[in-house]
Every structure is written in structure tokens, then in C-alpha cells.
Design a protein around this motif. Structure first.
Motif, PDB file in Angstrom:
ATOM      1  N   PRO A  72       2.954  27.452   7.966  1.00 15.49           N
ATOM      2  CA  PRO A  72       3.230  27.518   9.411  1.00 15.49           C
ATOM      3  C   PRO A  72       1.963  27.448  10.256  1.00 15.49           C
ATOM      4  O   PRO A  72       1.998  26.937  11.376  1.00 15.49           O
ATOM      5  N   CYS A  82       7.788  23.376  18.383  1.00 13.17           N
ATOM      6  CA  CYS A  82       8.753  24.110  17.568  1.00 13.17           C
ATOM      7  C   CYS A  82       9.250  23.215  16.438  1.00 13.17           C
ATOM      8  O   CYS A  82       9.048  21.999  16.465  1.00 13.17           O
ATOM      9  N   VAL A  83       9.873  23.856  15.474  1.00 16.46           N
ATOM     10  CA  VAL A  83      10.553  23.141  14.399  1.00 16.46           C
ATOM     11  C   VAL A  83      12.034  23.462  14.532  1.00 16.46           C
ATOM     12  O   VAL A  83      12.412  24.622  14.701  1.00 16.46           O
ATOM     13  N   TYR A  88      16.184  27.292   6.943  1.00 16.48           N
ATOM     14  CA  TYR A  88      14.805  27.571   6.550  1.00 16.48           C
ATOM     15  C   TYR A  88      14.777  28.444   5.303  1.00 16.48           C
ATOM     16  O   TYR A  88      15.665  29.283   5.105  1.00 16.48           O
ATOM     17  N   PHE A  93      10.344  31.338   7.203  1.00 17.76           N
ATOM     18  CA  PHE A  93      10.829  31.746   8.522  1.00 17.76           C
ATOM     19  C   PHE A  93      10.013  32.934   9.034  1.00 17.76           C
ATOM     20  O   PHE A  93       9.496  32.923  10.155  1.00 17.76           O
ATOM     21  N   SER A  96       6.395  32.110   9.768  1.00 17.43           N
ATOM     22  CA  SER A  96       6.291  31.344  11.020  1.00 17.43           C
ATOM     23  C   SER A  96       6.314  32.270  12.226  1.00 17.43           C
ATOM     24  O   SER A  96       5.490  32.139  13.135  1.00 17.43           O
ATOM     25  N   LEU A 103      10.802  28.697  15.482  1.00 18.16           N
ATOM     26  CA  LEU A 103      11.752  27.982  14.631  1.00 18.16           C
ATOM     27  C   LEU A 103      13.142  28.131  15.229  1.00 18.16           C
ATOM     28  O   LEU A 103      13.519  29.211  15.687  1.00 18.16           O
ATOM     29  N   GLU A 105      17.285  27.070  14.454  1.00 16.08           N
ATOM     30  CA  GLU A 105      18.269  26.525  13.525  1.00 16.08           C
ATOM     31  C   GLU A 105      19.350  25.793  14.304  1.00 16.08           C
ATOM     32  O   GLU A 105      19.860  26.285  15.299  1.00 16.08           O
TER      33      GLU A 105
END
Length: 163
Positions: A72, A82-83, A88, A93, A96, A103, A105
Motif C-alpha cells: 500500500p 484510491c483503489v 480485498y 486492507f 492500507s 480503499l 469495495e
């Protein structure tokens, strides 16, 4: 709620920490030295193409593999905003969050965007693309405090009046 727009880089499923930063580069002295090798096993040119504020959109199980904290850190050093992934790996997670990387979802957006598209993220609310809104869950206030502070250490320093 924070809102930002960024250019999308699309990655697939099972992007492991060895893809994010290969083992052979972990011996380099700093994350700044390592970041140019980010994602190199998958796409050697990618780290040089990512620009500040870009967004990585990936499939399921992003960050699987080892628990290396540099994964991360590399993404953050590349100035990725951001991802967004379908799911994850648990330790990635938390690493990060601890490093101040946001992050998100979402199970749909990867299937509708293509590389180079721009999306808008309204944290804790939705991802907006082509006029359609894709709902996202909000992270708890304490996790957002850590992310907004730039990581766990900075959040604790702030909370304790050190910075």
C-alpha cells in the motif's frame, strides 16, 4: 463527504503484493526508490504512467499474498487517490488504512469502466460514471480519521497533540 474525480487504471482479479511491489525491490532504501517498480511484473510501464489523483479499479482479492506493508505504501507513493476493487485481502486492507490509502469495495464498477475513463467518487456514498450512481458503503469514522490524517501514526500523533 469528500468528492473527487480521477482517471481509471483497470487491473484484474488476484493482484497480489508481489505484483504491486516485487520482492527484489524491497531491498531499495526507500519507498520513493521502489515506486517506479510498482506493478512491474504485470505492466512494467504502469508506474510511470500513473498520475497524481488517478484511481485503480480492480477485481476480487486485491492485495492477496504476503503482508508486506510496502504494497500500500507504493500505491500511495504513486499518488493514487484510491483503489476500488470487488474485494480485498484482509491484511492488505488494514495495512492500507494504516498507511492512509483509501480503499473502496464495489462489485460493479470494474465491469463497466475501461482504462482512461474518468469516474467521480463521493466517499461513503457512491461512485458516479456516465450519469449512473454505484452505491458504496461508508467506512467508519475512526477509519476515515486515519485515512484523512495520512495514516495511523499521523492520526495518533494528531489525537495526542504531537502534531
Amino acid at each position: 463527504m469528500e468528492q473527487f474525480t480521477g482517471k481509471v487504471w483497470v487491473l484484474g482479479d488476484d493482484i497480489d503484493t508481489d505484483i504491486i511491489i516485487p520482492t527484489e525491490y524491497l531491498a531499495l532504501p526507500t519507498v520513493e526508490d521502489m515506486k517506479q517498480y510498482g506493478f512491474s511484473p504485470l505492466r512494467p510501464e504502469l508506474a510511470a504512467q500513473i498520475e497524481e489523483g488517478d484511481i485503480i479499479v480492480a477485481g476480487k482479492n486485491f492485495g492477496c499474498g504476503s503482508s508486506r506493508e510496502q504494497a500500500p505504501e507504493i500505491i500511495k507513493a504513486l499518488k493514487v487517490k484510491c483503489v476500488i476493487a470487488k474485494s480485498y485481502a484482509r491484511i492488505f486492507f488494514r495495512n492500507s488504512i494504516n498507511n492512509g490509502l483509501l480503499l473502496i469495495e464495489n462489485s460493479e464498477i470494474q465491469d463497466v469502466v475501461k482504462e482512461g475513463d474518468e469516474i467521480t467518487v463521493k466517499t461513503g456514498e457512491a461512485i458516479v460514471f456516465n450519469g449512473k450512481s454505484y452505491p458504496i458503503a461508508s467506512l467508519s469514522e475512526n477509519l476515515m480519521d486515519i485515512i484523512n490524517a495520512g495514516g495511523l501514526v499521523k492520526a495518533m500523533q494528531k489525537r495526542n497533540g504531537i502534531i
